[in-house]
Design a protein around this motif. Structure first.
Motif, PDB file in Angstrom:
ATOM      1  N   SER A   1       3.085  25.009  59.804  1.00 33.41           N
ATOM      2  CA  SER A   1       1.723  25.304  60.251  1.00 33.41           C
ATOM      3  C   SER A   1       1.449  24.503  61.515  1.00 33.41           C
TER       4      SER A   1
ATOM      5  N   SER B   1      -0.870  30.958  63.302  1.00 31.74           N
ATOM      6  CA  SER B   1      -0.908  29.918  64.338  1.00 31.74           C
ATOM      7  C   SER B   1      -0.521  30.482  65.688  1.00 31.74           C
TER       8      SER B   1
ATOM      9  N   ASP C   1      -9.709  26.956  57.519  1.00 31.33           N
ATOM     10  CA  ASP C   1      -9.084  28.233  57.171  1.00 31.33           C
ATOM     11  C   ASP C   1     -10.131  29.218  56.663  1.00 31.33           C
TER      12      ASP C   1
ATOM     13  N   ARG D   1      -3.225  29.230  54.355  1.00 29.29           N
ATOM     14  CA  ARG D   1      -2.592  28.242  55.232  1.00 29.29           C
ATOM     15  C   ARG D   1      -2.869  26.822  54.750  1.00 29.29           C
ATOM     16  N   VAL D   2      -4.141  26.515  54.482  1.00 35.40           N
ATOM     17  CA  VAL D   2      -4.416  25.142  54.051  1.00 35.40           C
ATOM     18  C   VAL D   2      -3.835  24.877  52.665  1.00 35.40           C
TER      19      VAL D   2
ATOM     20  N   ASN E   1      -7.348  20.895  59.346  1.00 35.11           N
ATOM     21  CA  ASN E   1      -7.206  22.348  59.454  1.00 35.11           C
ATOM     22  C   ASN E   1      -8.355  23.063  58.760  1.00 35.11           C
TER      23      ASN E   1
ATOM     24  N   LYS F   1      -4.597  19.044  70.958  1.00 41.06           N
ATOM     25  CA  LYS F   1      -5.343  18.948  69.692  1.00 41.06           C
ATOM     26  C   LYS F   1      -5.708  17.499  69.341  1.00 41.06           C
TER      27      LYS F   1
ATOM     28  N   ALA G   1      -2.133  22.796  63.576  1.00 42.28           N
ATOM     29  CA  ALA G   1      -3.349  22.135  63.099  1.00 42.28           C
ATOM     30  C   ALA G   1      -4.460  22.421  64.087  1.00 42.28           C
ATOM     31  N   ASN G   2      -5.698  22.361  63.591  1.00 43.86           N
ATOM     32  CA  ASN G   2      -6.840  22.537  64.479  1.00 43.86           C
ATOM     33  C   ASN G   2      -7.166  21.256  65.222  1.00 43.86           C
TER      34      ASN G   2
ATOM     35  N   ALA H   1     -12.069  20.447  65.405  1.00 41.14           N
ATOM     36  CA  ALA H   1     -11.676  21.592  64.573  1.00 41.14           C
ATOM     37  C   ALA H   1     -12.850  22.558  64.411  1.00 41.14           C
TER      38      ALA H   1
ATOM     39  N   PHE I   1       4.233  20.283  60.433  1.00 47.37           N
ATOM     40  CA  PHE I   1       3.117  20.598  61.328  1.00 47.37           C
ATOM     41  C   PHE I   1       3.626  20.547  62.763  1.00 47.37           C
TER      42      PHE I   1
END
Ligand code: SF4
Length: 213
Positions: free
Chosen positions: A101, A45, A116, A121-122, A114, A140, A103-104, A152, A134
């Motif tokens: 983590s 990240s 990956d 990660r996910v 998210n 975002k 997030a996208n 994303a 998160f």
């Protein structure tokens, strides 16, 4: 400044613990005060890197982050990394007390999206920890789930591919996802957290300041 009131309310209705901060530094200070004497795993990240969370948490915790094993400027350069160490770090991070983590994308309606490439990660945000956190910046935020998925795929992923100098169509113009079939495709799976997973605590740390991609 983004209005995070509605997304905070919607996340809380779903059962997430939510804390909002103006800056990454404040978010880092909050997490450093909250987490002590734990094992902590990090997902890849830019947000976590930018807010200096690894360095702060490492003072009082055992933190595992595969990004610390490689040269940041050559993250996926096969010549500069030891694949066995990277794999071991990803595996170790899947079994820590806490997993952190970014997030996208985040929908104002409360869904966390998210994408990956490796999947660690996910996967780690779904199971394996007593708590998942998160850390998500306001840049975002999208008004609904469909737009969060769009972000994303069409904003976060192309920017990431470009930053890694991937030979994918999106990395040239950085304008959209071309749903490529490239060997260098970084989007291999997508996970949406609709509600905290069972038997684990979930916290969302929202930051007004822009961070990540
Ligand atoms: S699927 Fe391919 S084109 Fe689309 S964002 Fe991912 S790497 Fe880029």
């Amino acid at each position: 400044m983004a209005d995070l009131t509605k997304v905070k309310e919607n996340l809380e209705k779903k059962g997430f613990i939510v804390n909002v901060f103006d800056t990454g530094a404040e978010a880092t200070a909050h997490l450093a005060s909250e987490i002590s004497d734990k094992t902590v795993g990090f997902g890849g990240s830019m947000t976590l890197k930018e807010i200096g969370l690894y360095e702060e948490l490492s003072k009082n915790n055992e933190v595992v982050w595969h990004w610390k094993l490689v040269d940041y400027n050559n993250l996926f350069n096969e010549k500069t990394k030891d694949p066995s160490n990277i794999r071991a770090a990803r595996d170790a991070a899947m079994h820590t007390d806490i997993y952190i983590s970014s997030a996208n994308a985040l929908a104002e309606t409360g869904e966390i999206v998210n994408i990956d490439g490796a999947g660690n990660r996910v996967a780690s945000t779904l199971w394996g920890h007593s708590k998942v956190i998160f850390v998500i910046s306001a840049n975002k935020l999208e008004p609904n789930y469909e737009k969060a998925v769009w972000r994303a795929r069409n904003i976060a992923a192309p920017k990431r591919a470009a930053s890694l100098n991937k030979k994918t169509p999106c990395a040239i113009k950085v304008d959209k996802c071309y749903d490529c079939n490239s060997d260098e495709r970084i989007c291999r799976g997508m996970v949406t957290i609709w509600k905290p997973m069972q038997f684990q605590e979930f916290e969302v740390v929202l930051i007004q300041e822009d961070h990540g991609m």
